[in-house]
Design an enzyme around this catalytic site. Sequence first.
Site, mmCIF file in Angstrom:
data_model
loop_
_atom_site.group_PDB
_atom_site.id
_atom_site.type_symbol
_atom_site.label_atom_id
_atom_site.label_comp_id
_atom_site.label_asym_id
_atom_site.label_seq_id
_atom_site.Cartn_x
_atom_site.Cartn_y
_atom_site.Cartn_z
ATOM 1 N N GLN A 175 0.840 -1.207 0.000
ATOM 2 C CA GLN A 175 0.000 0.000 0.000
ATOM 3 C C GLN A 175 0.869 1.249 0.000
ATOM 4 O O GLN A 175 0.592 2.211 -0.720
ATOM 5 C CB GLN A 175 -0.930 -0.012 1.217
ATOM 6 C CG GLN A 175 -1.975 -1.109 1.141
ATOM 7 C CD GLN A 175 -2.878 -1.135 2.349
ATOM 8 O OE1 GLN A 175 -2.714 -0.343 3.282
ATOM 9 N NE2 GLN A 175 -3.840 -2.037 2.347
ATOM 10 N N ASP A 325 -2.444 -11.521 4.249
ATOM 11 C CA ASP A 325 -3.872 -11.539 4.602
ATOM 12 C C ASP A 325 -4.372 -12.946 4.939
ATOM 13 O O ASP A 325 -5.536 -13.118 5.293
ATOM 14 C CB ASP A 325 -4.705 -10.985 3.436
ATOM 15 C CG ASP A 325 -4.469 -9.487 3.252
ATOM 16 O OD1 ASP A 325 -4.037 -8.821 4.216
ATOM 17 O OD2 ASP A 325 -4.723 -8.988 2.146
ATOM 18 N N ARG A 398 -11.933 -10.973 7.565
ATOM 19 C CA ARG A 398 -11.161 -12.232 7.510
ATOM 20 C C ARG A 398 -11.209 -13.001 8.823
ATOM 21 O O ARG A 398 -11.075 -14.220 8.832
ATOM 22 C CB ARG A 398 -9.726 -11.957 7.065
ATOM 23 C CG ARG A 398 -9.655 -11.352 5.666
ATOM 24 C CD ARG A 398 -8.308 -11.475 5.019
ATOM 25 N NE ARG A 398 -8.156 -10.501 3.959
ATOM 26 C CZ ARG A 398 -8.676 -10.616 2.724
ATOM 27 N NH1 ARG A 398 -9.382 -11.669 2.404
ATOM 28 N NH2 ARG A 398 -8.494 -9.667 1.826
HETATM 29 C C1 S3P Z 1 -2.934 -4.641 -0.284
HETATM 30 C C2 S3P Z 1 -1.775 -4.727 0.441
HETATM 31 C C3 S3P Z 1 -1.681 -5.379 1.753
HETATM 32 C C4 S3P Z 1 -2.922 -6.214 2.079
HETATM 33 C C5 S3P Z 1 -4.206 -5.548 1.676
HETATM 34 C C6 S3P Z 1 -4.197 -5.233 0.188
HETATM 35 C C7 S3P Z 1 -2.902 -3.953 -1.583
HETATM 36 O O1 S3P Z 1 -1.515 -4.388 2.734
HETATM 37 O O2 S3P Z 1 -2.955 -6.515 3.466
HETATM 38 O O3 S3P Z 1 -5.318 -6.367 1.962
HETATM 39 O O4 S3P Z 1 -3.841 -4.123 -2.377
HETATM 40 O O5 S3P Z 1 -1.921 -3.233 -1.837
HETATM 41 P P1 S3P Z 1 -0.043 -3.843 3.091
HETATM 42 O O6 S3P Z 1 0.600 -3.508 1.835
HETATM 43 O O7 S3P Z 1 -0.218 -2.641 3.971
HETATM 44 O O8 S3P Z 1 0.608 -4.987 3.809
#
Ligand code: S3P
Length: 444
Positions: A175, A325, A398
């Site tokens: 993210q 996840d 989840r």
């Molecule tokens: C996601 C990145 C993950 C994941 C989330 C979706 C994404 O989070 O947990 O459900 O789509 O980039 P983080 O990158 O903060 O770990």
Amino acid sequence: MQGSTPTPLKSSASQGLTGRLRVPGDKSISHRSLMLGAIAVGETRASGLLEGGDVVDTAKAMQALGAKVERTDDGVWHVQGVGVSGLMSPKGDLNFGNSGTGVRLALGLMASTPLSARCIGDASLSRRPMGRVIVPLSEFGARFETAEGGRLPLTLHGARNAVPITYKLPVASAQVKSAVLLAGLNTPGRTTVIEPVATRDHTERMLKAFGADITIDHREDGRHIMITGQRELKAQVIDVPADPSSAAFPMVAALITEGSDITIENVMLNETRTGLITTLIEMGGDITVENKRLAGGEEVGDLRIRSSRLKGIRVPAERAPSMIDEYPALAVAASFAQGVTHMEGLDELRVKESDRLAAVEAGLQANGVATRSGPDWLEVTGGAVAGGGLVATHLDHRIAMSFLVMGIASAKDVRVDDGAMIATSFPNFIALMNGLGCRMAPAS
Ligand code: S3P
């Protein structure tokens, strides 16, 4: 979802699960399809999009920022983009509901455009840290007003003259990586993200497909991802493959229920997402990939899963980003495995939709499963599961789905206090699972 009444659910011992199923489209790709579509030139068309609460909230946000977003009766989503510098201040608040991905990526998308937007979310999202994106996005020149601790509600003022940055990720987070790359799109010059530990790479792959000027170098200190901004993106036709993070639930359900044999079709097998499959196979899971093929730039396949005698293993910390996840589902599988499963490198689980390490451990213990834990690790001693517990889900989809899976192979029913959030990522979860032979139902 905000303020919706809790929906208590329960699951009961079930017989062998059978059948073929398709789980919803990948959540990460769905969010990105709408966001990149919103700033591309022309009409992006996405089929197989996840139509869960999280993604619908992103669609509404893109609309509020000026893009035209429409779903036709054939299930295709059409996005008319406004160009890389064309987003406008929304009239009202942008409500991202339960979705960290939605808000953090959107902040990146908006940070290098001179607009102002107030972002809000539900109680779970309002507890989650936004500092991890605010720090790099401020370096571009964006300004933020936040609630205490850098949390939502927050107001972003995008940079008028954004400056490119070089940013080394302090946490393994797709993210954060994506927020910086998206901010780089409307920034003159070259923005670089250095990623010491590989995380899901959908943003990079999709940016390339949309025609962005992006290059990746593998160096000693990690992946260097470079993007040169202010090039227009070209609208794309996207076929969203099924979400491996949603496939995790029927996968574990079939493994732990005697006499099961199911096939989950068209699951994305991008190697930054397949840590759970690797782990379950190491535990003795009978999982085979059939019909492997390429679809829309991603490897996909059909997963055949048969019930298996699982054994406990050590799951290495390096694998965590590729299954971040999936730990709640893995912890349930571990509860039915012979021996001890030790999972480490779990610090990021503390800042998901709930503190997932704490929520998982509490749920396991409520159902008679022995656990030990530390700040970033969890150990589960498996065997037969008593069940009979009530699990607190803390607005976390989840946690709800994982413990409903637990109940189908436990001696006594397992109840969850609220299943309403399941609709954020897997709207037809109960119907699909019951279609395989699970017994999941409302609880009083
Ligand atoms: C996601 C990145 C993950 C994941 C989330 C979706 C994404 O989070 O947990 O459900 O789509 O980039 P983080 O990158 O903060 O770990």
